[in-house]
Design an enzyme around this catalytic site. Structure first.
Site, PDB file in Angstrom:
ATOM      1  N   CYS A 115       1.551  18.146 -52.070  1.00  9.37           N
ATOM      2  CA  CYS A 115       0.636  19.181 -51.575  1.00  9.37           C
ATOM      3  C   CYS A 115      -0.120  18.703 -50.338  1.00  9.37           C
ATOM      4  O   CYS A 115      -1.107  17.965 -50.447  1.00  9.37           O
ATOM      5  CB  CYS A 115      -0.337  19.565 -52.684  1.00  9.37           C
ATOM      6  SG  CYS A 115      -1.568  20.751 -52.142  1.00  9.37           S
ATOM      7  N   CYS A 155      -3.775  19.771 -50.166  1.00  6.05           N
ATOM      8  CA  CYS A 155      -4.671  19.048 -51.082  1.00  6.05           C
ATOM      9  C   CYS A 155      -4.940  17.636 -50.564  1.00  6.05           C
ATOM     10  O   CYS A 155      -6.064  17.156 -50.643  1.00  6.05           O
ATOM     11  CB  CYS A 155      -4.049  18.900 -52.474  1.00  6.05           C
ATOM     12  SG  CYS A 155      -3.269  20.362 -53.113  1.00  6.05           S
ATOM     13  N   ASP A 156      -3.912  16.972 -50.071  1.00  2.00           N
ATOM     14  CA  ASP A 156      -4.009  15.528 -49.841  1.00  2.00           C
ATOM     15  C   ASP A 156      -3.944  15.095 -48.380  1.00  2.00           C
ATOM     16  O   ASP A 156      -4.177  13.924 -48.076  1.00  2.00           O
ATOM     17  CB  ASP A 156      -2.871  14.805 -50.605  1.00  2.00           C
ATOM     18  CG  ASP A 156      -2.972  15.043 -52.105  1.00  2.00           C
ATOM     19  OD1 ASP A 156      -4.097  15.243 -52.581  1.00  2.00           O
ATOM     20  OD2 ASP A 156      -1.929  15.028 -52.779  1.00  2.00           O
TER      21      ASP A 156
END
Ligand code: NAP
Length: 331
Positions: A135, A138-139
């Site tokens: 992701c 997200c990261d």
């Protein structure tokens, strides 16, 4: 035990659209949205530019929040929990959640979506969250000024790679063939990005690192030659598989693993069980097609429940008439 007309499992565009339609039909649906996955895959996306009605585009999480709010506005109950077991019994399907809630439902809509594919290499799982990720939104932030590799040649891989150039010093996209699968628009955008380089006809052969990712070995799919790439981030974007484990032993699946439905309808092989979205769609897999299929499932469920109700009324009428004619004889 909570008795319901309709339980919808899943909260992507298919699940929430089914909830909007079912709630507007006064079916009081319960949506089991997932504890960490509520909102589905679009929660991990940035710009969605192809969902009709948003000429300037919309952020994936905002789109999903809007869908949830729309479903709740009409009376859908959204539960942030995971289904642990599902027992299909026509008339009273049983659902038990991870937090121990129990529901029976006359109808169920399965909108469980799909799960990210893995490379199935040693160290991949161990280093998940320590350099290996699925992701970018997200990261990505954790990889500021670092060299990142992205695996895959579809829209997801190119979208992730393009997004990651915001943070990374360099992004290397690794794809096993020479031709990319992604749409031309996505390819054009990625190729115009100076921080993005393409390593085609290549695959990840090894993932290195103890505590965190220190590099990968890349192998040519043409010559078999290997080389080292000292990346500290590896984003895997090689597609996804339908999430069917909850019901794979109770409903027929197609040869490709997707849940089987009857023709263009959303009906599965069990009465009162309908399906929508990525779990039945190996071809289109778009937010808008998933939403459309959620709508179809809600309409099919509504029709089914109306049939049950009229059959129940009819049998009550028959019973009452039989009692009325039987009474004088018995008295
Ligand atoms: P996808 O289209 O199935 O592409 C998966 C990619 O990963 C392919 O290039 C495939 O290679 C590669 N791959 C598969 N298994 C692999 C393995 N074991 N090792 C190495 N590479 C592997 O999946 P996706 O990109 O996630 O897209 C899914 C759907 O969502 C598509 O319909 C896509 O159009 C849509 N989508 C749309 C948008 C958007 O419009 N904004 C964004 C993301 C996704 P091959 O090409 O060789 O098969």
């Amino acid at each position: 035990m909570t008795e319901t007309q309709l339980v919808i499992i899943g909260s992507g565009p298919a699940g929430y659209t089914a909830a909007v339609y079912a709630a507007r039909a006064n079916l009081n649906p319960v949506v089991i949205a997932g504890s960490v996955t509520a909102g589905g895959e679009l929660m991990n996306t940035t710009d969605v530019e192809n969902f009709p009605g948003f000429p300037e585009g919309v952020q994936g999480p905002e789109l999903m929040e809007n869908m949830r709010a729309q479903a709740e506005r009409f009376g859908a109950e959204v539960v942030y929990d995971d289904v642990e077991t599902l027992t299909l019994e026509p008339g009273a399907h049983q659902i038990v959640t991870a937090l121990g809630a129990r529901y029976t439902a006359k109808a169920v809509i399965l909108a469980t979506g799909s799960a990210y594919r893995e490379l199935n290499l040693p160290n991949e799982k161990k280093l998940s969250g320590h350099g290996v990720s699925w992701c970018a939104t997200c990261d990505g932030f954790f990889f500021r000024d670092q060299h990142i590799a992205v695996v895959g040649g579809g829209d997801s891989a190119l979208e992730e790679a393009t997004f990651l150039t915001r943070f990374a010093s360099k992004v290397t996209l690794i794809h096993r063939r020479q031709e990319l699968r992604a749409s031309q628009a996505m390819q054009d955008r990625a190729k115009a990005d100076e921080k993005l380089e393409f390593l085609l006809d290549s695959e990840v052969a090894e993932i290195h690192g103890d505590e965190s990712l220190t590099g990968i070995t890349v192998r040519s799919t043409v010559t078999g030659e290997t080389s080292e790439l000292p990346v500290t981030g590896l984003f895997v974007a090689i597609g996804s598989d339908p999430r069917t484990s909850l019901f794979a032993d109770q409903l027929p699946l197609r040869a490709d693993g997707y849940l089987e439905v009857d023709g263009r309808s959303s009906k599965t092989a069990v009465d009162g069980v309908f399906a929508a979205g990525d779990v039945i769609d190996s071809v289109y897999r778009q937010a808008v097609t998933a939403a459309g299929s959620g709508c179809a499932a809600a309409l099919d469920a509504e029709h089914y429940l109306a049939g049950l109700e009229s059959a129940a009324k009819q049998s009550q009428g028959v019973d009452a008439a039989a009692a009325a004619t039987a009474a004088p004889l018995g008295s």
